[in-house]
Scaffold this motif. Sequence first.
Motif, PDB file in Angstrom:
ATOM      1  N   PRO A   4      14.395  -4.799   1.951  1.00 11.63           N
ATOM      2  CA  PRO A   4      13.481  -5.685   1.239  1.00 11.63           C
ATOM      3  C   PRO A   4      12.868  -4.953   0.042  1.00 11.63           C
ATOM      4  CG  PRO A   4      12.496  -4.903   3.279  1.00 11.63           C
ATOM      5  CD  PRO A   4      13.901  -4.415   3.278  1.00 11.63           C
ATOM      6  N   HIS A   5      12.876  -5.571  -1.097  1.00 11.54           N
ATOM      7  CA  HIS A   5      12.314  -4.931  -2.279  1.00 11.54           C
ATOM      8  C   HIS A   5      10.847  -5.276  -2.381  1.00 11.54           C
ATOM      9  CE1 HIS A   5      16.591  -4.761  -4.072  1.00 11.54           C
ATOM     10  NE2 HIS A   5      16.328  -3.719  -3.344  1.00 11.54           N
ATOM     11  N   LYS A   6      10.030  -4.305  -1.990  1.00 10.90           N
ATOM     12  CA  LYS A   6       8.597  -4.543  -1.926  1.00 10.90           C
ATOM     13  C   LYS A   6       8.034  -4.857  -3.316  1.00 10.90           C
ATOM     14  CE  LYS A   6       5.088  -1.984  -0.533  1.00 10.90           C
ATOM     15  NZ  LYS A   6       4.742  -0.571  -0.517  1.00 10.90           N
ATOM     16  N   LEU A   7       8.484  -4.072  -4.287  1.00 13.73           N
ATOM     17  CA  LEU A   7       7.950  -4.266  -5.633  1.00 13.73           C
ATOM     18  C   LEU A   7       8.361  -5.622  -6.179  1.00 13.73           C
ATOM     19  CD1 LEU A   7       8.568  -0.731  -7.149  1.00 13.73           C
ATOM     20  CD2 LEU A   7       6.457  -1.676  -6.231  1.00 13.73           C
ATOM     21  N   ALA A   8       9.623  -5.996  -5.910  1.00 12.08           N
ATOM     22  CA  ALA A   8      10.114  -7.273  -6.427  1.00 12.08           C
ATOM     23  C   ALA A   8       9.305  -8.434  -5.878  1.00 12.08           C
ATOM     24  CB  ALA A   8      11.589  -7.444  -6.079  1.00 12.08           C
ATOM     25  N   ARG A  10       6.200  -8.327  -4.868  1.00  7.54           N
ATOM     26  CA  ARG A  10       4.866  -8.322  -5.493  1.00  7.54           C
ATOM     27  C   ARG A  10       4.933  -8.912  -6.901  1.00  7.54           C
ATOM     28  NH1 ARG A  10       2.377  -2.477  -4.941  1.00  7.54           N
ATOM     29  NH2 ARG A  10       0.669  -3.372  -6.109  1.00  7.54           N
ATOM     30  N   TYR A  11       6.039  -8.593  -7.580  1.00  2.00           N
ATOM     31  CA  TYR A  11       6.236  -9.129  -8.931  1.00  2.00           C
ATOM     32  C   TYR A  11       6.372 -10.652  -8.889  1.00  2.00           C
ATOM     33  CZ  TYR A  11       8.990 -10.331 -13.075  1.00  2.00           C
ATOM     34  OH  TYR A  11       9.479 -10.932 -14.204  1.00  2.00           O
ATOM     35  N   ARG A  12       7.081 -11.146  -7.865  1.00  2.00           N
ATOM     36  CA  ARG A  12       7.255 -12.599  -7.754  1.00  2.00           C
ATOM     37  C   ARG A  12       5.931 -13.290  -7.473  1.00  2.00           C
ATOM     38  NH1 ARG A  12      12.238 -11.432  -5.282  1.00  2.00           N
ATOM     39  NH2 ARG A  12      13.808 -11.543  -6.922  1.00  2.00           N
TER      40      ARG A  12
ATOM     41  N   TYR B  94       6.316  -2.540 -14.069  1.00  2.00           N
ATOM     42  CA  TYR B  94       7.482  -3.226 -13.498  1.00  2.00           C
ATOM     43  C   TYR B  94       8.116  -4.184 -14.503  1.00  2.00           C
ATOM     44  CZ  TYR B  94      10.356  -5.345  -9.868  1.00  2.00           C
ATOM     45  OH  TYR B  94      11.413  -5.756  -9.115  1.00  2.00           O
ATOM     46  N   GLU B 116      13.323  -0.248  -8.157  1.00  2.00           N
ATOM     47  CA  GLU B 116      12.731   0.212  -6.899  1.00  2.00           C
ATOM     48  C   GLU B 116      13.176   1.655  -6.617  1.00  2.00           C
ATOM     49  OE1 GLU B 116      11.618  -2.761  -4.950  1.00  2.00           O
ATOM     50  OE2 GLU B 116      10.553  -1.568  -3.472  1.00  2.00           O
ATOM     51  N   MET B 129       2.800  -1.803 -10.389  1.00  2.00           N
ATOM     52  CA  MET B 129       2.090  -3.034 -10.723  1.00  2.00           C
ATOM     53  C   MET B 129       0.897  -2.778 -11.641  1.00  2.00           C
ATOM     54  SD  MET B 129       3.742  -5.475  -9.477  1.00  2.00           S
ATOM     55  CE  MET B 129       5.378  -5.116  -8.848  1.00  2.00           C
TER      56      MET B 129
END
Lengths: 348, 259
Positions: A4-8, A10-12, B94, B116, B129
Amino acid sequence: MSSPHKLASRYRRQNRWRLICLAGLAGLLLISLGMDMATGTANYPFLEVLAGLINPGALEDSMRVIVWDVRLPYALMALAVGGSLGLGGAQLQTVLNNPLASPFTLGVAAASTLGASLAIVFEQRMPALPHDVLVPAGAFICALLVTSLIVLLSRAHGGGSDTLVLFGIALLFALEALVWLLQFLADANALEQIVFWSMGNLGRATLSQVALVGGMLSVCFVLAMRRAWALTLLRGGAAHAASLGIQVERLSWRVLIEVSLLTACALAFVGTIGFVGLVGPHIARLLVGEQHRYFLPASVLCGALMLSMASIASKSLIPGLLMPIGIVTALVGVPVLIALILRRRSPA
Amino acid sequence: MSLRIQQLVIRRGKALIVPGLDLAPLPSGTVTALIGPNGAGKSTLIHALAGSLPAHGSVTLDGIDLASLSHDRRCQEVGLLPQTLPQAAGLTVYELLLGGLLTLGVSQESAEHRIEHRLAELGLSHLAMRSMATLSGGQRQMVALAQLLARQPRLLLLDEPSSALDLHWQLAMVEAITRDVRERNSIALLALHDLNLALRCCERIIVLSDGQCAADGAPLDVLDPALLARVYGIEGRIEPCSQGRPVFVLDRLVHHSTP
């Protein structure tokens, strides 16, 4: 790859919030449009106007004429022009990397005033063309000539965006002087028309003009959205964007040309309307940040909303009197701009 | 598989910066330092190789003339880390990284994966972020490095990549580049001022002076006192430290008698 892409995610989540902001702006815009339609010298109840929009046949003739031929073009023109100025201002601020840039920076407003003034003064000598065509045409052509002059001058000089801003300011003074000269030479009737035009007014709008400005806005919006990521990267600075493969020069010229066309077309029908192109993008930036896939639509919506609200104010500030909308936007825009500057966190 | 530079002539305006440069091929899997005094033409050479400055002559990567590539293709093959730090006050780290990959034609999914991975590898995930406006100069330089590495170019060109970095991040930067070069068999060319950094990470040093190659070879062959005096006007020496690693020691300026 299935991790799972944690950053992705959060970005969404961040983007979802931005979408909610856009939806909120669109909702406000609809409310403002409805209120704009319901405001005017003739006092019609809000719901009756709304019903008349859905079913025009149910209205009595006088009210139908006012709602459909006067208020609807007026209210829609506010949206189209506001949206155009917002989109133009947002792109210019990015491309020129200048928070004070707006369609006015390119001299569009001053040039269209000059063109309209010329058309008004020389109208009597060209009776073949009707007033409604001649004045917008004069404003549009003059705006394009002047902005091409500014763009070509700075291009020939080879300077960056600062050069362009400086040329724009220099030409602004020359254009103003020319307008004053025309006012000095004009007879009383023409003088009154010039002054009234330069205050900005939506009252002249017809539905076909609204369609023209709206169509232009749609085309420019699609073109702008196609380069949304490139514009986003440009916020990293020209050197950084170039290192990422963005052809900065080419992008800039395209934006300059499109924005001049778009705003010249919008202002040609309504006269000088200030501050929407400057403040609209700043509000959009505070709401959704500078990722241009959200920033550009938000700027369109903010510009449209500002002008729509200014239109309501122009009709209701002094009951029974329709104030030129340019006066309202400037009076409301200045405090808003100062408030924005004061709360800006870091120097740009 | 290598980068070849032959008869390269670069001008900036009317000034002739590089009057005709020939270099031995830079093979794949190597890190090369480009050193030289201020105004020697290091940045100019880097930008010309990246295609952001016009140049005459031949630059081939794996036998393909870079000038013959389309703009987009060249951007995929050649990555540049400019000396200017990214600004982007209104963007998050990001978003900036994502934009750089999407405009390159990388798919959204693959871009997310690469970002990532790179941020985690460089120890920058906690910044992802954050707004770029809140980052220090060094952090922004590391973000730019993450962006360069995430793009996975065959040729990495870095213009003073350590200019804003503290000692920890200087080492992290050169290690990340060295790892990338080993793993992907890419080619890295770094314009550097810090000779100790060059000694530590580069198997080859090219010394540029007045746009010409003053010396080229293994670090210990190239950096001798005579060259340092001639090119930089300094007295210095390379000596093994207590752990046997070669270090550069700066003694004093060479004082010229003024005419």
